[in-house]
Design a protein around this motif. Structure first.
Motif, PDB file in Angstrom:
ATOM      1  N   ILE A   4       0.860  -1.190   0.000  1.00 38.57           N
ATOM      2  CA  ILE A   4       0.000   0.000   0.000  1.00 38.57           C
ATOM      3  C   ILE A   4       0.896   1.239   0.000  1.00 38.57           C
ATOM      4  CG2 ILE A   4      -1.807   1.256   1.203  1.00 38.57           C
ATOM      5  CD1 ILE A   4      -2.725  -1.352   2.401  1.00 38.57           C
ATOM      6  N   THR A   5       0.624   2.176  -0.899  1.00 41.38           N
ATOM      7  CA  THR A   5       1.481   3.349  -1.082  1.00 41.38           C
ATOM      8  C   THR A   5       0.847   4.645  -0.596  1.00 41.38           C
ATOM      9  OG1 THR A   5       0.626   3.529  -3.344  1.00 41.38           O
ATOM     10  CG2 THR A   5       2.711   2.332  -3.032  1.00 41.38           C
ATOM     11  N   ALA A   6      -0.493   4.704  -0.529  1.00 41.78           N
ATOM     12  CA  ALA A   6      -1.138   5.962  -0.147  1.00 41.78           C
ATOM     13  C   ALA A   6      -2.496   5.688   0.467  1.00 41.78           C
ATOM     14  CB  ALA A   6      -1.279   6.883  -1.358  1.00 41.78           C
ATOM     15  N   ILE A   7      -2.962   6.637   1.286  1.00 46.71           N
ATOM     16  CA  ILE A   7      -4.269   6.519   1.931  1.00 46.71           C
ATOM     17  C   ILE A   7      -4.875   7.905   2.080  1.00 46.71           C
ATOM     18  CG2 ILE A   7      -3.234   6.605   4.234  1.00 46.71           C
ATOM     19  CD1 ILE A   7      -5.501   4.773   5.195  1.00 46.71           C
ATOM     20  N   VAL A   8      -6.202   8.008   1.840  1.00 47.60           N
ATOM     21  CA  VAL A   8      -6.954   9.244   2.073  1.00 47.60           C
ATOM     22  C   VAL A   8      -8.278   8.869   2.710  1.00 47.60           C
ATOM     23  CG1 VAL A   8      -5.910  10.587   0.209  1.00 47.60           C
ATOM     24  CG2 VAL A   8      -7.937   9.180  -0.254  1.00 47.60           C
ATOM     25  N   CYS A   9      -8.873   9.798   3.444  1.00 46.94           N
ATOM     26  CA  CYS A   9     -10.172   9.580   4.085  1.00 46.94           C
ATOM     27  C   CYS A   9     -11.173  10.605   3.584  1.00 46.94           C
ATOM     28  CB  CYS A   9     -10.053   9.692   5.600  1.00 46.94           C
ATOM     29  SG  CYS A   9      -9.355   8.222   6.372  1.00 46.94           S
ATOM     30  N   VAL A  10     -12.436  10.188   3.497  1.00 40.55           N
ATOM     31  CA  VAL A  10     -13.532  11.064   3.108  1.00 40.55           C
ATOM     32  C   VAL A  10     -14.547  11.026   4.250  1.00 40.55           C
ATOM     33  CG1 VAL A  10     -15.328  11.549   1.427  1.00 40.55           C
ATOM     34  CG2 VAL A  10     -13.140  10.579   0.674  1.00 40.55           C
ATOM     35  N   ASP A  11     -14.715  12.157   4.924  1.00 43.31           N
ATOM     36  CA  ASP A  11     -15.652  12.238   6.061  1.00 43.31           C
ATOM     37  C   ASP A  11     -16.997  12.744   5.562  1.00 43.31           C
ATOM     38  OD1 ASP A  11     -14.965  11.274   8.560  1.00 43.31           O
ATOM     39  OD2 ASP A  11     -13.580  12.913   8.947  1.00 43.31           O
ATOM     40  N   GLU A  12     -17.860  11.838   5.186  1.00 44.57           N
ATOM     41  CA  GLU A  12     -19.222  12.173   4.784  1.00 44.57           C
ATOM     42  C   GLU A  12     -20.184  11.593   5.814  1.00 44.57           C
ATOM     43  OE1 GLU A  12     -19.580  10.650   0.840  1.00 44.57           O
ATOM     44  OE2 GLU A  12     -18.611  12.414  -0.063  1.00 44.57           O
ATOM     45  N   GLU A  13     -21.449  11.501   5.443  1.00 45.18           N
ATOM     46  CA  GLU A  13     -22.423  10.909   6.353  1.00 45.18           C
ATOM     47  C   GLU A  13     -22.036   9.473   6.678  1.00 45.18           C
ATOM     48  OE1 GLU A  13     -27.237   9.956   6.609  1.00 45.18           O
ATOM     49  OE2 GLU A  13     -26.377  11.100   4.924  1.00 45.18           O
ATOM     50  N   LYS A  14     -21.531   8.771   5.678  1.00 43.65           N
ATOM     51  CA  LYS A  14     -20.970   7.439   5.857  1.00 43.65           C
ATOM     52  C   LYS A  14     -19.500   7.502   5.456  1.00 43.65           C
ATOM     53  CE  LYS A  14     -25.270   4.902   5.086  1.00 43.65           C
ATOM     54  NZ  LYS A  14     -25.951   3.822   4.306  1.00 43.65           N
ATOM     55  N   PRO A  15     -18.628   7.763   6.413  1.00 47.12           N
ATOM     56  CA  PRO A  15     -17.213   7.980   6.086  1.00 47.12           C
ATOM     57  C   PRO A  15     -16.568   6.713   5.543  1.00 47.12           C
ATOM     58  CG  PRO A  15     -17.512   7.824   8.456  1.00 47.12           C
ATOM     59  CD  PRO A  15     -18.884   7.847   7.864  1.00 47.12           C
ATOM     60  N   PHE A  16     -15.541   6.926   4.704  1.00 44.61           N
ATOM     61  CA  PHE A  16     -14.783   5.814   4.148  1.00 44.61           C
ATOM     62  C   PHE A  16     -13.354   6.273   3.878  1.00 44.61           C
ATOM     63  CE2 PHE A  16     -16.786   8.083   0.677  1.00 44.61           C
ATOM     64  CZ  PHE A  16     -15.790   8.208  -0.282  1.00 44.61           C
ATOM     65  N   CYS A  17     -12.467   5.314   3.718  1.00 42.13           N
ATOM     66  CA  CYS A  17     -11.099   5.628   3.347  1.00 42.13           C
ATOM     67  C   CYS A  17     -10.766   4.908   2.045  1.00 42.13           C
ATOM     68  CB  CYS A  17     -10.107   5.262   4.442  1.00 42.13           C
ATOM     69  SG  CYS A  17      -9.709   3.516   4.580  1.00 42.13           S
ATOM     70  N   ILE A  18      -9.777   5.472   1.330  1.00 37.76           N
ATOM     71  CA  ILE A  18      -9.350   4.915   0.050  1.00 37.76           C
ATOM     72  C   ILE A  18      -7.859   4.632   0.152  1.00 37.76           C
ATOM     73  CG2 ILE A  18      -9.310   5.258  -2.447  1.00 37.76           C
ATOM     74  CD1 ILE A  18     -11.326   7.553  -2.031  1.00 37.76           C
ATOM     75  N   THR A  19      -7.462   3.460  -0.302  1.00 38.66           N
ATOM     76  CA  THR A  19      -6.045   3.094  -0.318  1.00 38.66           C
ATOM     77  C   THR A  19      -5.651   2.672  -1.721  1.00 38.66           C
ATOM     78  OG1 THR A  19      -6.648   0.854   0.382  1.00 38.66           O
ATOM     79  CG2 THR A  19      -5.952   2.396   2.098  1.00 38.66           C
ATOM     80  N   SER A  20      -4.381   2.892  -2.039  1.00 38.31           N
ATOM     81  CA  SER A  20      -3.854   2.490  -3.350  1.00 38.31           C
ATOM     82  C   SER A  20      -2.570   1.716  -3.135  1.00 38.31           C
ATOM     83  CB  SER A  20      -3.596   3.721  -4.224  1.00 38.31           C
ATOM     84  OG  SER A  20      -2.628   4.563  -3.616  1.00 38.31           O
ATOM     85  N   ASP A  21      -2.191   0.910  -4.115  1.00 39.98           N
ATOM     86  CA  ASP A  21      -1.001   0.096  -3.948  1.00 39.98           C
ATOM     87  C   ASP A  21      -0.090   0.169  -5.160  1.00 39.98           C
ATOM     88  OD1 ASP A  21      -1.939  -1.796  -5.894  1.00 39.98           O
ATOM     89  OD2 ASP A  21      -3.116  -2.802  -4.341  1.00 39.98           O
TER      90      ASP A  21
END
Length: 806
Positions: free
Chosen positions: A562-579
């Protein structure tokens, strides 16, 4: 339909009228008048910032006149426009940033004092004279190694107003070339003994007046030149509003040409010696000071070749809290107090060591007479001092110079108002070496000072010695007063210098906590859904509690690092990872946490592909990925479809960041490209013409109008409003991680150090202040600043959280 208020331009606030204030629609959907759009600054080719939402939007090559009119607004304009429509409410953000460290002093305070602080390891102790002015409180067990300038500013801010004012008066001579005052170099901090020093220049081969022997008849010319220079030093001091108050031979230092200069740091140290003699000889339980006590003190000081006038000594005693109302020596301290010192110095040079005995006899008679009659004329008593060496003086002066003994005797008058001016003594002495007809050709520069007024150094706060610290001072204070090295200077804890920092910056209150769990290098940190999330080369994403930093959950599913990670804080939060294999995974961070990604997809690979290196998420629903194929891809967050590909970099796109409607991308080609979030077009390229080598950009930080790029060579480049400002070398090796929040800038490097900078300034000037550094155990690979806490990811699998607290 009648409007309650007319539609108006958000820039000039004028109502639209279809003729002079024509509403034009920008690609972002907002409207402004054509005239204002034409006058808005264009920092990028054929692009401007929308005055309503600040997003960068494209303009037609011919200008805003080709933008479509807002027909709906024109239809709403009535024939009778409202008068004096209310101005829109200022909706600037009032969000408060939580600082990593408390603000200890104002920007104005910093700008006043910063230039006086000398860089570390730049002072050669054998070439300076130093005087301690305060304590630099140590960091204790703090993990933050506080920068010298921060510790100096804290010391200065802890001083009283009077003490700082005295210091600023002395610093008027800061790096100032003056014929008679030694150049003051500035303020130097010594981490070994923990003191802040005022340092002044001292010549390599300098010597003081005490190295001179008794003057003989053949040395008359030499005596006159030295005596004139003594008068000149005092006169220069008076022109700057300063009064020495006490003086000794060691206060005068000669240069390579044999000219004598007054060393203000030695004057201050001698003033501290006077205070110590007072505290040593006068019992603290004694309430009232007699004239005999003053005589004894003056006698003791004269034996040490330390000269101080009676009225100055009287004021020192009063400052130390002794009752001196019974004394018959009450006179005001003024410029005339230094004339007493001139007389003592010149008599000592003329008569030699015998002066001490005769001076004690003189003091006994004059103080005794002064107690009986405050209006006493002491010239007769002083002349008797000269008569004991009449044969010697007549040999030296001759009858034609009879005025010199007379004016010298007046300089020791017990009443300062009856003493001559320093300039008058200078003119009298000059008659020894020149004829009176040359008086109009040569004159001492400067206006005549009034006898009262001025700031006396000896009676000020800088020379004050706290009684509770007396036992730590050197027993031989005379030797300490003549010391040259920083380590040998008088050490004192100023009452103000001991003041604790506002919130304990230098008291050791930056603490840390370890988070362990990863099996390989930590590559990214993010906060979302009330959790801290970390990614790693071990192909996992770990979830941590932000309350107690305990491990909560682990996401697994990636087949590559895994090379990077970001988070999105919405009503249903989630995070995104890339490799490194091009995989993009979405993870829900809503409790209860699941095991599988909610969705995933892969970038298309080709022979140039080396995986995804960076990610960023915009508020308009797009995910941006920077890849090894030199491109930036734009993905829809809704369905994961590829919207477009942005090309231009000549090497790997290593970092991405978003700010004010612009996507910034940095690459191994050493450039930074700015992209519009509206139509994803290229706005401009930074770095191609920037001074310095084109080293790879490894990390970017942006906050409002400031952009910072971290480079492989350990330097950062700073842009303000997209205009290059400065390049600063802050690390010894590659900077892999960077984060910004308000004025705080954090950088992490291969050199195993986290540096903390504070970026401050206004529309006209900007400054980068080095606050401190955090020595670490491993290479820093990721940084995240969140609500006053600094999260650091390391190459050795560790995560540390640094926070302010006791």
């Amino acid at each position: 339909m009648e409007l309650s208020e007319l539609p108006e331009c958000p820039v000039c606030l004028q109502p639209y009228d279809g003729e002079y204030t024509i509403p034009r629609v920008l690609t972002c959907g907002h409207t402004a008048c054509e005239s204002c759009l034409s006058n808005l600054p264009q920092k990028f080719p054929q692009a401007i910032r929308c005055p309503a939402c600040t997003v960068v939007v494209k303009l037609p090559p011919q200008g805003p006149s080709l933008l479509p009119k807002n027909i709906d607004l024109l239809r709403l304009i009535t024939a009778s426009p409202l008068q004096n429509p209310p101005k829109p409410v200022d909706k600037r953000s009032n969000d408060l940033h939580v600082s990593f460290l408390p603000r200890l002093w104002s920007s104005d305070f910093y700008s006043i004092w910063k230039d006086y602080v000398l860089p570390e390891h730049t002072v050669e102790t054998e070439k300076v004279s130093a005087f301690s002015v305060g304590s630099l409180l140590c960091g204790g067990d703090s993990v933050l190694k506080v920068a010298l300038v921060v510790r100096v500013m804290d010391c200065l801010s802890g001083m009283g107003e009077e003490e700082r004012e005295e210091l600023s008066l002395v610093l008027r001579f800061y790096k100032k070339q003056n014929d008679r005052i030694c150049r003051v170099l500035g303020l130097c901090g010594d981490f070994e003994d923990g003191f802040l020093y005022l340092v002044s220049e001292r010549g390599k081969n300098s010597s003081s007046l005490d190295k001179l022997g008794d003057f003989k008849e053949a040395d008359l010319f030499s005596f006159a030149l030295i005596a004139m220079e003594v008068c000149e030093t005092v006169s220069v001091l008076h022109k700057e509003g300063l009064i020495a108050g006490c003086i000794g031979f060691s206060c005068f230092q000669s240069d390579e040409f044999g000219h004598f200069h007054l060393d203000l740091t030695e004057v201050l140290k001698m003033g501290r010696t006077v205070r110590k003699v007072v505290l040593d000889m006068v019992s603290s339980s004694k309430k009232r000071i007699s004239d005999e006590d003053i005589e004894a003190l003056l006698t003791e000081l004269s034996k040490r070749d330390v000269f101080v006038s009676p009225e100055v000594l009287f004021e020192v005693l009063r400052k130390e809290g002794y009752d001196t109302e019974c004394s018959g020596l009450r006179y005001s301290v003024g410029y005339g107090s230094d004339v007493w010192l001139i007389g003592c110095i010149l008599f000592r040079l003329l008569i030699g060591e015998q002066f001490g005995v005769q001076f004690v006899d003189y003091l006994h008679h004059v103080i005794l007479k002064a107690s009986e009659d405050n209006g006493l004329d002491c010239s007769g008593i002083c002349m008797s001092l000269l008569e004991k060496e009449s044969t010697l003086l007549s040999t030296k002066f001759g009858s034609e110079f009879a005025t010199l003994p007379l004016i010298l005797s007046k300089s020791l008058d017990i009443d300062p108002q009856k003493r001559p001016l320093a300039t008058d003594i200078w003119k009298c002495i000059r008659e020894l070496v020149s004829k009176s007809q040359f008086d109009t050709m040569v004159a001492l520069d400067g206006t005549r000072c009034e006898k009262n007024g001025g700031q006396c150094l000896v009676v000020g706060e800088l020379c004050r010695l706290p009684k509770e610290r007396m036992e730590t001072l050197e027993k031989d204070d005379q030797q300490g007063a003549e010391s040259n090295g920083l380590g040998d200077c008088d050490h004192d804890d100023d009452a103000h210098g001991q003041s604790k920092l506002v919130d304990g910056l230098a008291e050791g209150n930056i603490k840390s906590k370890d988070l362990q769990g990863h099996l390989d290098c930590v590559t990214g940190l993010a906060v979302g859904g009330g959790f801290l999330l970390s990614s790693s080369f071990d192909k996992s994403v770990k979830v941590w509690s932000l309350q107690d930093y305990s491990h909560v959950h682990t996401f697994k599913g990636h087949e590559h690092k895994i090379t990077a990670i970001v988070c999105v804080d919405e009503e249903k939060p989630f995070c995104i990872t890339s490799d490194s294999g091009g995989g993009i995974f979405f993870w829900s961070i809503t409790v209860p946490l699941g095991q599988e990604p909610s969705k995933k997809w892969y970038e298309q690979k080709d022979w140039r592909f080396s995986g995804i290196h960076a990610m960023a998420v915009s508020e308009n629903g797009y995910l941006y990925t920077g890849s090894g194929d030199k491109s930036i891809k734009v993905w829809s967050l809704q369905d994961g479809t590829l919207s477009c590909t942005m090309t231009g970099h000549k090497s790997v796109v290593s970092t991405l960041t978003l700010s004010d409607g612009i996507l910034y991308s940095g690459g191994w080609d050493g450039t930074i490209r700015l992209w519009s979030l509206g139509d994803h077009s290229l706005l401009t390229v930074l770095g191609e013409n920037t001074p310095g080598s084109m080293t790879p950009v490894l990390a970017l930080g942006a906050d409002q109008h400031i952009l910072v790029a971290a480079h492989e060579n350990g330097s950062i480049k700073v842009w303000r409003d997209d205009i290059f400002w400065k390049s600063i070398q802050i690390h010894n090796n590659s900077i892999f991680a960077i984060d910004m929040d308000g004025q705080w800038l954090f950088t992490g490097s291969w050199d195993k150090t986290v540096n903390v900078q504070e970026l401050v300034g206004d529309d006209f000037e900007m400054d980068a202040r080095h606050v401190g550094s955090i020595p670490c155990h491993s290479t820093i690979t990721s940084l995240l600043f969140w609500e006053g806490k600094l999260f650091v990811g390391f190459a050795d699998r560790m995560i540390k959280v640094y926070y302010y607290g006791k």
